[in-house]
Design a protein around this motif. Sequence first.
Motif, PDB file in Angstrom:
ATOM      1  N   CYS A  96       0.830  -1.206   0.000  1.00 17.29           N
ATOM      2  CA  CYS A  96       0.000   0.000   0.000  1.00 17.29           C
ATOM      3  C   CYS A  96       0.868   1.262   0.000  1.00 17.29           C
ATOM      4  CB  CYS A  96      -0.922   0.013   1.221  1.00 17.29           C
ATOM      5  SG  CYS A  96      -2.314  -1.125   1.100  1.00 17.29           S
ATOM      6  N   ALA A  97       2.040   1.191   0.631  1.00 23.29           N
ATOM      7  CA  ALA A  97       2.927   2.354   0.678  1.00 23.29           C
ATOM      8  C   ALA A  97       3.614   2.598  -0.655  1.00 23.29           C
ATOM      9  CB  ALA A  97       3.966   2.164   1.779  1.00 23.29           C
ATOM     10  N   GLY A  98       3.645   1.564  -1.516  1.00 22.55           N
ATOM     11  CA  GLY A  98       4.231   1.759  -2.838  1.00 22.55           C
ATOM     12  C   GLY A  98       5.392   0.857  -3.192  1.00 22.55           C
ATOM     13  N   ALA A  99       5.673  -0.177  -2.371  1.00 24.01           N
ATOM     14  CA  ALA A  99       6.763  -1.103  -2.686  1.00 24.01           C
ATOM     15  C   ALA A  99       6.470  -1.821  -3.999  1.00 24.01           C
ATOM     16  CB  ALA A  99       6.939  -2.122  -1.561  1.00 24.01           C
ATOM     17  N   ASP A 100       7.522  -2.118  -4.750  1.00 22.78           N
ATOM     18  CA  ASP A 100       7.367  -2.746  -6.063  1.00 22.78           C
ATOM     19  C   ASP A 100       7.563  -4.250  -6.037  1.00 22.78           C
ATOM     20  OD1 ASP A 100       7.120  -0.308  -7.917  1.00 22.78           O
ATOM     21  OD2 ASP A 100       8.888   0.181  -6.727  1.00 22.78           O
ATOM     22  N   GLY A 101       7.993  -4.789  -4.917  1.00 26.34           N
ATOM     23  CA  GLY A 101       8.175  -6.226  -4.786  1.00 26.34           C
ATOM     24  C   GLY A 101       8.456  -6.578  -3.340  1.00 26.34           C
ATOM     25  N   TYR A 102       8.345  -7.869  -2.997  1.00 29.74           N
ATOM     26  CA  TYR A 102       8.485  -8.301  -1.603  1.00 29.74           C
ATOM     27  C   TYR A 102       9.195  -9.646  -1.605  1.00 29.74           C
ATOM     28  CZ  TYR A 102       7.049  -8.474   3.346  1.00 29.74           C
ATOM     29  OH  TYR A 102       7.015  -8.487   4.726  1.00 29.74           O
ATOM     30  N   ILE A 103      10.480  -9.635  -1.241  1.00 28.90           N
ATOM     31  CA  ILE A 103      11.305 -10.842  -1.301  1.00 28.90           C
ATOM     32  C   ILE A 103      11.814 -11.184   0.098  1.00 28.90           C
ATOM     33  CG2 ILE A 103      13.428 -11.846  -2.250  1.00 28.90           C
ATOM     34  CD1 ILE A 103      11.227 -11.492  -4.314  1.00 28.90           C
ATOM     35  N   LYS A 191     -12.328  -2.574 -11.900  1.00 30.41           N
ATOM     36  CA  LYS A 191     -13.272  -3.330 -11.080  1.00 30.41           C
ATOM     37  C   LYS A 191     -12.863  -3.358  -9.606  1.00 30.41           C
ATOM     38  CE  LYS A 191     -15.018  -6.368 -14.747  1.00 30.41           C
ATOM     39  NZ  LYS A 191     -15.164  -7.760 -15.227  1.00 30.41           N
ATOM     40  N   LEU A 192     -11.560  -3.406  -9.360  1.00 26.10           N
ATOM     41  CA  LEU A 192     -11.086  -3.450  -7.973  1.00 26.10           C
ATOM     42  C   LEU A 192     -10.916  -2.058  -7.372  1.00 26.10           C
ATOM     43  CD1 LEU A 192      -8.335  -6.256  -8.033  1.00 26.10           C
ATOM     44  CD2 LEU A 192     -10.767  -6.465  -7.537  1.00 26.10           C
ATOM     45  N   HIS A 193     -11.107  -1.030  -8.217  1.00 24.34           N
ATOM     46  CA  HIS A 193     -10.964   0.368  -7.779  1.00 24.34           C
ATOM     47  C   HIS A 193      -9.537   0.648  -7.294  1.00 24.34           C
ATOM     48  CE1 HIS A 193     -15.305   0.494  -8.109  1.00 24.34           C
ATOM     49  NE2 HIS A 193     -15.404  -0.489  -7.225  1.00 24.34           N
ATOM     50  N   VAL A 194      -8.573   0.215  -8.090  1.00 21.67           N
ATOM     51  CA  VAL A 194      -7.155   0.469  -7.794  1.00 21.67           C
ATOM     52  C   VAL A 194      -6.508   1.078  -9.033  1.00 21.67           C
ATOM     53  CG1 VAL A 194      -7.023  -1.401  -6.110  1.00 21.67           C
ATOM     54  CG2 VAL A 194      -6.463  -1.859  -8.508  1.00 21.67           C
ATOM     55  N   ASN A 195      -5.257   1.512  -8.872  1.00 28.22           N
ATOM     56  CA  ASN A 195      -4.570   2.192  -9.975  1.00 28.22           C
ATOM     57  C   ASN A 195      -3.425   1.403 -10.583  1.00 28.22           C
ATOM     58  OD1 ASN A 195      -6.098   4.688  -9.769  1.00 28.22           O
ATOM     59  ND2 ASN A 195      -5.011   5.016  -7.833  1.00 28.22           N
ATOM     60  N   CYS A 196      -3.001   0.334  -9.920  1.00 28.92           N
ATOM     61  CA  CYS A 196      -1.856  -0.408 -10.436  1.00 28.92           C
ATOM     62  C   CYS A 196      -1.847  -1.812  -9.851  1.00 28.92           C
ATOM     63  CB  CYS A 196      -0.550   0.314 -10.102  1.00 28.92           C
ATOM     64  SG  CYS A 196      -0.232   0.422  -8.321  1.00 28.92           S
ATOM     65  N   GLY A 197      -0.880  -2.620 -10.328  1.00 22.69           N
ATOM     66  CA  GLY A 197      -0.777  -3.993  -9.871  1.00 22.69           C
ATOM     67  C   GLY A 197      -0.486  -4.130  -8.397  1.00 22.69           C
ATOM     68  N   LYS A 198       0.368  -3.247  -7.876  1.00 24.76           N
ATOM     69  CA  LYS A 198       0.710  -3.311  -6.450  1.00 24.76           C
ATOM     70  C   LYS A 198      -0.524  -3.097  -5.590  1.00 24.76           C
ATOM     71  CE  LYS A 198       3.587  -0.112  -7.293  1.00 24.76           C
ATOM     72  NZ  LYS A 198       4.538   1.018  -7.206  1.00 24.76           N
TER      73      LYS A 198
END
Length: 211
Positions: A96-103, A191-198
Amino acid sequence: MKIKLVIFEDNHQLRKSLEILLNTSESYVVIGNFPHVSKAKEIILDLRPHLVILDIDMPGKDGITAIPVIKEIDPEIFILMYTQFEDDEKIFRSLCAGADGYILKKTSPLKLILALDEVRKGGAPMSPAIARKVLASFHTSVKDKINYNLTSRETEVLKYLIKGCSVKYIASELYIAYETCRSHLKNIYTKLHVNCGKEAIAKVLAEKIEL
């Protein structure tokens, strides 16, 4: 030109190991490594990296608090979380804060570099354990789910997105045109009311979506 990287990691040995690993790669160069994020704004303004590897549990402020600080300076800076935490709350806050990936830190060095490559291609890479955790939210009881009326194809695309796949890869795997895949993603976001994949992945964690 090599991709400029900054590392925020409080474990000195791990931080130096990451620096050595990435500096021996053909694509990356570490231009700074730091044990905390208390001066993240000054560091990013001074060094202007292309990509940041960010731990969560560090002295003082946790790494998640630095994400909006970095993105405010330059939204084009990619941020890859590199952490031991697998709990929903930290994954959700990071995305939600804007991270582009989580490893996860138990990820092999080769897969870490592949994750960095994937981030640069527009993917949202996640360790398999994290992807499974997000996908598991699809399988809760129907009474707990919210129905966003995703089509079967949109559901397929969303599942690949959750695994961290790029648009090009998803299109190839589903045997559809690149632009068709982008159209499906656009419909999913609407449909999900979001702006991007994250944000879509974060919403999957936060809500129960009817498939």
